[in-house]
Design an enzyme around this catalytic site. Structure first.
Site, PDB file in Angstrom:
ATOM      1  N   ARG A  57       0.730  -0.940  -0.464  1.00  0.00           N
ATOM      2  CA  ARG A  57      -0.191   0.027  -0.104  1.00  0.00           C
ATOM      3  C   ARG A  57       0.971   1.679   0.361  1.00  0.00           C
ATOM      4  NH1 ARG A  57       2.093   1.856   3.926  1.00  0.00           N
ATOM      5  NH2 ARG A  57       0.743   3.751   3.704  1.00  0.00           N
ATOM      6  N   GLY A  58       0.536   2.119  -0.234  1.00  0.00           N
ATOM      7  CA  GLY A  58       0.780   3.818  -0.484  1.00  0.00           C
ATOM      8  C   GLY A  58       1.061   3.918  -2.146  1.00  0.00           C
ATOM      9  N   ALA A  59       1.110   5.336  -1.947  1.00  0.00           N
ATOM     10  CA  ALA A  59       0.808   5.762  -3.862  1.00  0.00           C
ATOM     11  C   ALA A  59       1.656   5.355  -4.755  1.00  0.00           C
ATOM     12  CB  ALA A  59       0.533   6.589  -3.959  1.00  0.00           C
TER      13      ALA A  59
ATOM     14  N   ARG B 275      -7.132  -0.269  -6.523  1.00  0.00           N
ATOM     15  CA  ARG B 275      -7.869   0.371  -5.815  1.00  0.00           C
ATOM     16  C   ARG B 275      -7.940   1.701  -6.385  1.00  0.00           C
ATOM     17  NH1 ARG B 275      -4.984   0.340  -1.077  1.00  0.00           N
ATOM     18  NH2 ARG B 275      -6.193   1.724  -0.275  1.00  0.00           N
TER      19      ARG B 275
ATOM     20  N   GLN C 260      -2.240   1.924  10.680  1.00  0.00           N
ATOM     21  CA  GLN C 260      -0.838   2.245   9.710  1.00  0.00           C
ATOM     22  C   GLN C 260      -0.266   3.326  10.282  1.00  0.00           C
ATOM     23  OE1 GLN C 260      -4.149   3.148   7.998  1.00  0.00           O
ATOM     24  NE2 GLN C 260      -3.787   2.131   6.262  1.00  0.00           N
TER      25      GLN C 260
ATOM     26  N   ASP D 152      -1.895   9.667  -2.337  1.00  0.00           N
ATOM     27  CA  ASP D 152      -3.171   9.541  -2.544  1.00  0.00           C
ATOM     28  C   ASP D 152      -2.971   9.458  -4.527  1.00  0.00           C
ATOM     29  OD1 ASP D 152      -3.321   6.659  -1.932  1.00  0.00           O
ATOM     30  OD2 ASP D 152      -2.983   7.697  -0.236  1.00  0.00           O
TER      31      ASP D 152
ATOM     32  N   ASN E 176      -5.951  11.903   0.259  1.00  0.00           N
ATOM     33  CA  ASN E 176      -5.013  10.722   0.884  1.00  0.00           C
ATOM     34  C   ASN E 176      -5.470   9.945   2.120  1.00  0.00           C
ATOM     35  OD1 ASN E 176      -2.065  10.492   2.130  1.00  0.00           O
ATOM     36  ND2 ASN E 176      -2.514  11.443   3.585  1.00  0.00           N
ATOM     37  N   LYS E 177      -5.324   9.540   2.968  1.00  0.00           N
ATOM     38  CA  LYS E 177      -5.575   8.286   4.230  1.00  0.00           C
ATOM     39  C   LYS E 177      -7.018   9.141   4.542  1.00  0.00           C
ATOM     40  CE  LYS E 177      -6.754   5.016   6.807  1.00  0.00           C
ATOM     41  NZ  LYS E 177      -7.243   3.963   5.865  1.00  0.00           N
TER      42      LYS E 177
END
Length: 309
Positions: free
Chosen positions: A44-46, A78, A172, A213, A222-223
């Site tokens: 995960r993470g862009a 995603r 996270q 993201d 973002n998250k």
């Protein structure tokens, strides 16, 4: 520490669902394995999603799968992270799928170190920096974006402290960002998500640095939870920075047209394997939120710090 590596025509990934207790690896032998890894947040993470998607396309090419078909399936894993779409399209437009993926792999590491270098300029001696979710080495091939800024400041010898919020519902910040900071002996404390505003009011946070993201006209995705942190920072006149590569920019749309991924409600209903609400409770579980540009001090990129678009 590399989040992903290409070994023997397989994609090797750190299984981030097992951290911080176990450092284990998952091997993707075909592009469908990569889709599962992205969808289930093994990776995960862009930036990491983007490079993994590129290797997924390379695996599809090795399997002699139609790349247009594979591209559609990988992009659906995603739907919010723009790096995924950027990476898949870049491989589609190349004549060498694996060569292009390997090139993107190397570029990501150089890009993150450049982001760190520019971002460290805004970090002062003695700063306490709040970060949300995980935009570190685990969100990239290596080094990180938001945590890359912190790493670079630490490497310059600046005496800094880091505060990670837990980042519900998947945690996270607690499981990944705290772990990364501890690996490098960078002073770090964990707080509940709901505590950041109070700490700001007490003068205990000097800067906020988060990842992204998607960056588009009008702001940043973002998250989920980033927007609330930005509101509190604005109220207390605390600089709020976003660290992200240009591959995260989508100049074609308004940020408010972004499709926000809705994830399984059980991520909220359960915590640490235990149900925390009445059985059958309805849940709204957006994976991301939108921070409008008016709340953002600057965007730290591999080419320098710019104003929000």
């Amino acid at each position: 520490m590399k989040t992903l590596e290409w070994e023997d025509n397989k994609l090797k990934l750190i299984d981030q669902t097992k951290l911080p207790d176990e450092l284990t690896y998952v091997y993707c032998e075909n592009y469908q394995d990569v889709i599962v890894a992205i969808r289930d947040m093994i990776v995960r993470g862009a930036p990491a999603i983007g490079v993994s998607a590129a290797f997924g396309m390379a695996l599809a090419d090795i399997e002699c799968v139609d790349l247009n078909k594979a591209a559609v399936e990988i992009k659906a894993a995603r739907p919010t992270a723009v790096n995924l779409f950027w990476a898949v399209d870049r491989v589609l437009n190349s004549s060498d799928a694996l060569g292009e993926a390997l090139k993107m792999y190397e570029e990501d590491m150089a890009t993150n170190r450049a982001i760190g270098k520019f971002g460290a300029e805004v970090i002062d001696e003695g700063d306490t920096i709040l970060t949300h979710c995980n935009a570190g080495a685990l969100a990239c091939v290596d080094y990180g974006t938001a945590l890359g800024v912190i790493r670079a400041a630490h490497e310059q010898g600046k005496n800094i402290n880091v505060i990670c919020d837990e980042t519900r519902p998947r945690g996270q910040g607690a499981s990944l960002s705290v772990w990364e900071m501890q690996q490098e002996n960078i002073p770090v404390k964990l707080i509940p998500d709901v505590a950041s505003g109070f700490l700001m009011s007490q003068g205990k946070i000097d800067k906020v640095v988060i990842g992204a993201d998607r960056i588009a006209r009008g702001g940043v995705v973002n998250k989920v939870g980033s927007f609330m942190v930005a509101l509190a920072a604005k109220h207390h006149n605390i600089p709020f920075y976003v660290a992200a590569p240009y591959s995260t920019f989508d100049n074609e749309i308004s940020i408010f047209d972004t499709v926000i991924e809705e994830r399984d409600g059980d991520e909220v209903r359960y915590y640490g394997g235990a149900r925390i609400c009445p059985e059958g409770t309805d849940v709204i579980n957006p994976a991301f939120d939108i921070t409008p540009k008016e709340l953002i001090t600057g965007i730290i990129t591999e080419k320098g710090i710019i104003d929000p678009i």
